[in-house]
Scaffold this active site. Structure first.
Site, PDB file in Angstrom:
ATOM      1  N   ASP A  10      32.727  18.730  39.601  1.00  0.00           N
ATOM      2  CA  ASP A  10      32.147  19.310  38.394  1.00  0.00           C
ATOM      3  C   ASP A  10      31.391  20.564  38.843  1.00  0.00           C
ATOM      4  O   ASP A  10      31.195  20.789  40.033  1.00  0.00           O
ATOM      5  CB  ASP A  10      31.202  18.306  37.691  1.00  0.00           C
ATOM      6  CG  ASP A  10      31.043  18.575  36.196  1.00  0.00           C
ATOM      7  OD1 ASP A  10      31.509  17.768  35.374  1.00  0.00           O
ATOM      8  OD2 ASP A  10      30.441  19.627  35.837  1.00  0.00           O
ATOM      9  N   ILE A  11      30.929  21.336  37.867  1.00  0.00           N
ATOM     10  CA  ILE A  11      30.179  22.555  38.189  1.00  0.00           C
ATOM     11  C   ILE A  11      28.727  22.235  38.564  1.00  0.00           C
ATOM     12  O   ILE A  11      28.006  23.069  39.061  1.00  0.00           O
ATOM     13  CB  ILE A  11      30.237  23.533  36.988  1.00  0.00           C
ATOM     14  CG1 ILE A  11      29.809  24.942  37.404  1.00  0.00           C
ATOM     15  CG2 ILE A  11      29.409  23.013  35.817  1.00  0.00           C
ATOM     16  CD1 ILE A  11      30.018  25.987  36.316  1.00  0.00           C
ATOM     17  N   TYR A  57      37.531  26.551  19.934  1.00  0.00           N
ATOM     18  CA  TYR A  57      37.965  25.367  20.698  1.00  0.00           C
ATOM     19  C   TYR A  57      39.436  25.061  20.388  1.00  0.00           C
ATOM     20  O   TYR A  57      40.257  24.880  21.288  1.00  0.00           O
ATOM     21  CB  TYR A  57      37.065  24.200  20.316  1.00  0.00           C
ATOM     22  CG  TYR A  57      37.405  22.865  20.948  1.00  0.00           C
ATOM     23  CD1 TYR A  57      37.316  22.664  22.317  1.00  0.00           C
ATOM     24  CD2 TYR A  57      37.764  21.776  20.146  1.00  0.00           C
ATOM     25  CE1 TYR A  57      37.590  21.424  22.887  1.00  0.00           C
ATOM     26  CE2 TYR A  57      38.024  20.528  20.700  1.00  0.00           C
ATOM     27  CZ  TYR A  57      37.946  20.366  22.070  1.00  0.00           C
ATOM     28  OH  TYR A  57      38.210  19.133  22.628  1.00  0.00           O
ATOM     29  N   LYS A  85      42.839  25.129  22.635  1.00  0.00           N
ATOM     30  CA  LYS A  85      43.674  23.927  22.798  1.00  0.00           C
ATOM     31  C   LYS A  85      45.146  24.240  22.529  1.00  0.00           C
ATOM     32  O   LYS A  85      46.024  23.807  23.263  1.00  0.00           O
ATOM     33  CB  LYS A  85      43.164  22.790  21.898  1.00  0.00           C
ATOM     34  CG  LYS A  85      41.857  22.164  22.390  1.00  0.00           C
ATOM     35  CD  LYS A  85      42.006  21.578  23.780  1.00  0.00           C
ATOM     36  CE  LYS A  85      40.719  21.115  24.402  1.00  0.00           C
ATOM     37  NZ  LYS A  85      40.833  20.813  25.843  1.00  0.00           N
ATOM     38  N   GLY A 134      35.555  18.521  35.905  1.00  0.00           N
ATOM     39  CA  GLY A 134      34.681  18.124  34.789  1.00  0.00           C
ATOM     40  C   GLY A 134      34.386  16.636  34.812  1.00  0.00           C
ATOM     41  O   GLY A 134      34.218  15.993  33.760  1.00  0.00           O
TER      42      GLY A 134
HETATM   43  P1  NAD Z   1      32.287  16.882  28.289  1.00  0.00           P
HETATM   44  O1  NAD Z   1      31.682  18.060  27.608  1.00  0.00           O
HETATM   45  O2  NAD Z   1      31.623  15.573  28.163  1.00  0.00           O
HETATM   46  O3  NAD Z   1      32.440  17.196  29.847  1.00  0.00           O
HETATM   47  C1  NAD Z   1      32.939  18.423  30.322  1.00  0.00           C
HETATM   48  C2  NAD Z   1      32.492  18.582  31.760  1.00  0.00           C
HETATM   49  O4  NAD Z   1      32.984  19.851  32.210  1.00  0.00           O
HETATM   50  C3  NAD Z   1      30.966  18.598  31.925  1.00  0.00           C
HETATM   51  O5  NAD Z   1      30.546  17.624  32.863  1.00  0.00           O
HETATM   52  C4  NAD Z   1      30.664  20.025  32.422  1.00  0.00           C
HETATM   53  O6  NAD Z   1      29.620  20.077  33.381  1.00  0.00           O
HETATM   54  C5  NAD Z   1      31.998  20.409  33.048  1.00  0.00           C
HETATM   55  N1  NAD Z   1      32.186  21.874  33.111  1.00  0.00           N
HETATM   56  C6  NAD Z   1      31.862  22.814  32.195  1.00  0.00           C
HETATM   57  N2  NAD Z   1      32.172  24.037  32.654  1.00  0.00           N
HETATM   58  C7  NAD Z   1      32.721  23.856  33.881  1.00  0.00           C
HETATM   59  C8  NAD Z   1      33.251  24.748  34.843  1.00  0.00           C
HETATM   60  N3  NAD Z   1      33.260  26.079  34.658  1.00  0.00           N
HETATM   61  N4  NAD Z   1      33.744  24.231  35.992  1.00  0.00           N
HETATM   62  C9  NAD Z   1      33.735  22.877  36.211  1.00  0.00           C
HETATM   63  N5  NAD Z   1      33.233  21.996  35.338  1.00  0.00           N
HETATM   64  C10 NAD Z   1      32.730  22.486  34.172  1.00  0.00           C
HETATM   65  O7  NAD Z   1      33.815  16.806  27.834  1.00  0.00           O
HETATM   66  P2  NAD Z   1      34.742  15.512  27.685  1.00  0.00           P
HETATM   67  O8  NAD Z   1      34.445  14.919  26.367  1.00  0.00           O
HETATM   68  O9  NAD Z   1      34.686  14.697  28.890  1.00  0.00           O
HETATM   69  O10 NAD Z   1      36.163  16.241  27.524  1.00  0.00           O
HETATM   70  C11 NAD Z   1      37.052  16.423  28.600  1.00  0.00           C
HETATM   71  C12 NAD Z   1      38.326  17.052  28.057  1.00  0.00           C
HETATM   72  O11 NAD Z   1      38.872  16.201  27.045  1.00  0.00           O
HETATM   73  C13 NAD Z   1      38.151  18.421  27.416  1.00  0.00           C
HETATM   74  O12 NAD Z   1      39.281  19.204  27.652  1.00  0.00           O
HETATM   75  C14 NAD Z   1      38.063  18.084  25.938  1.00  0.00           C
HETATM   76  O13 NAD Z   1      38.482  19.171  25.142  1.00  0.00           O
HETATM   77  C15 NAD Z   1      39.049  16.951  25.848  1.00  0.00           C
HETATM   78  N6  NAD Z   1      38.826  16.127  24.666  1.00  0.00           N
HETATM   79  C16 NAD Z   1      37.706  15.348  24.567  1.00  0.00           C
HETATM   80  C17 NAD Z   1      37.497  14.587  23.424  1.00  0.00           C
HETATM   81  C18 NAD Z   1      36.276  13.713  23.268  1.00  0.00           C
HETATM   82  O14 NAD Z   1      36.062  13.167  22.165  1.00  0.00           O
HETATM   83  N7  NAD Z   1      35.465  13.539  24.308  1.00  0.00           N
HETATM   84  C19 NAD Z   1      38.429  14.629  22.385  1.00  0.00           C
HETATM   85  C20 NAD Z   1      39.537  15.472  22.505  1.00  0.00           C
HETATM   86  C21 NAD Z   1      39.739  16.186  23.667  1.00  0.00           C
HETATM   87  C1  AKB Z   2      35.178  17.396  19.455  1.00  0.00           C
HETATM   88  O1  AKB Z   2      34.704  16.858  18.433  1.00  0.00           O
HETATM   89  O2  AKB Z   2      35.066  18.596  19.736  1.00  0.00           O
HETATM   90  C2  AKB Z   2      35.985  16.518  20.391  1.00  0.00           C
HETATM   91  C3  AKB Z   2      37.428  16.609  20.018  1.00  0.00           C
HETATM   92  C4  AKB Z   2      37.962  15.759  18.945  1.00  0.00           C
HETATM   93  O3  AKB Z   2      38.148  17.383  20.577  1.00  0.00           O
HETATM   94  N1  AKB Z   2      35.478  15.198  20.335  1.00  0.00           N
END
Ligand code: NAD
Ligand code: AKB
Length: 318
Positions: free
Chosen positions: A34-35, A142, A146, A8
């Site tokens: 990434d995908i 979601y 988690k 990702g």
């Molecule tokens: P994002 O949505 O920005 O990026 C996710 C990436 O995963 C995308 O580039 C997408 O193309 C890729 N993806 C989707 N399906 C896929 C698959 N089948 N195979 C491979 N790649 C795939 O997410 P993010 O914000 O970078 O979050 C990354 C992780 O951190 C996640 O587990 C999310 O739950 C966690 N997280 C993020 C936040 C936040 O605020 N960004 C907060 C809490 C937790």
């Molecule tokens: C969301 O809002 O889904 C993310 C998170 C807090 O996991 N930014």
């Protein structure tokens, strides 16, 4: 961490974490995946890049074998608002993907970092300073993935000795890549709109507190936790971490200090508002501070100065 695979990697976190890891560990030692692919992306152009769909275990295994990977930073997932639109896909990507990563890690002896989220808590959890160990009954798909992910990672550690570690990230705020469909995204969009249009219609209601963090602190958290002495870790999946807790009116007031004409109105989205209300107002991150020295650098004021300066440059706004 010596040879790292990031899944990702084109997302909000991955696009910055990949560059950070390449700087720390050497570009030849970080495989971004990434995908999808993306034209003119730093992640794709400036290091090793592979297409990997985490729903397909053999695609992960092939890359781990090809590059002799010892650590998987597993970021591929659907976020909270996107997940509610397609719960089946959210389950398949978030749980199917994690299960595949853990199985490959077990067979090929890799460590695994998986981010959890404040979304792993729900309305029954304590609302203020939610403790590290508390009731977890989330109400979104979601959040369900988690909590299940946290349990699965702990299981793989206990049962098979896989070195699994994770944090519960709050909403992450950054200027490089836009967030991917979460509930906390407003706290990123507000900076773009303040600079471009001097106004923002907020989909989260006044008085709704959520934990947040600036991306540089989030990147440090991943590296610090993965490099931490395992004998000091009483917890693994996943540590509460936070840097600030605020409601929309507080971030708007902070922006107004720099852009006095800025105005915020409310146009509340009931779906994302309900999700936000089910999450904690603030987390207690003392376990992370004690067990691996978590200590964020950015508060709301410092982050706002940096976000506005970086975005002015990016958007070419004087
Ligand atoms: P994002 O949505 O920005 O990026 C996710 C990436 O995963 C995308 O580039 C997408 O193309 C890729 N993806 C989707 N399906 C896929 C698959 N089948 N195979 C491979 N790649 C795939 O997410 P993010 O914000 O970078 O979050 C990354 C992780 O951190 C996640 O587990 C999310 O739950 C966690 N997280 C993020 C936040 C936040 O605020 N960004 C907060 C809490 C937790
Ligand atoms: C969301 O809002 O889904 C993310 C998170 C807090 O996991 N930014």
């Amino acid at each position: 961490m010596k040879k790292i695979l990031v899944t990702g990697a084109l997302g909000q976190i991955g696009s910055e974490l990949t560059a950070y890891l390449r700087k720390l560990y050497g570009a030849d030692n970080v495989v971004a995946s990434d995908i999808r692919t993306l034209k003119d992306s730093d992640v794709v152009e400036n290091g090793i890049y592979e297409l990997v769909n985490v729903e397909n275990a053999s695609e992960i295994a092939n890359i781990v074998k090809k590059y002799n990977i010892d650590t998987i930073i597993h970021l591929a997932a659907l976020l909270s608002a996107t997940g509610e639109k397609d719960p089946v896909k959210a389950w398949n990507v978030n749980m199917g993907g994690l299960f595949n990563v853990l199985e490959v890690a077990r067979e090929m002896n890799c460590a695994v970092f998986t981010p959890s989220s404040i979304a792993a808590f729900g309305p029954n959890s304590r609302k203020v300073k939610t403790p590290q160990d508390d009731i977890q009954r989330p109400t979104t798909i979601y959040g369900v993935t988690k909590v299940s992910g946290e349990l699965l990672c702990d299981y793989y550690h206990r049962r098979f000795g896989v070195d699994t570690r994770g944090v519960r990230f709050p909403g992450l705020i950054s200027y490089v890549t836009l967030p991917g469909g979460g509930t906390t995204d407003y706290a990123v969009h507000i900076y773009y709109e303040a600079l471009k249009n001097k106004r923002y219609d907020c989909y989260i209601a006044e008085g709704t507190y959520m934990d947040m963090m600036y991306m540089p602190d989030a990147l440090d958290a991943v590296v610090q936790l993965m490099e931490a002495d395992p004998s000091k870790l009483k917890h693994r999946n996943a540590f509460n971490i936070t840097a600030m807790s605020f409601a929309p009116e507080h971030i708007a007031a902070e922006i107004k200090k720099h852009i006095p004409e800025f105005e915020m109105n409310y146009d509340v989205d009931p779906v994302r508002q309900a999700i936000a209300e089910s999450w904690p107002d603030s987390l207690d991150d003392s376990a992370a501070r004690e067990e691996w020295g978590w200590n964020p650098k950015f508060d709301l004021a410092l982050m706002t100065v940096d976000m506005l300066a970086r975005l002015r440059e990016k958007l070419n706004i004087k």
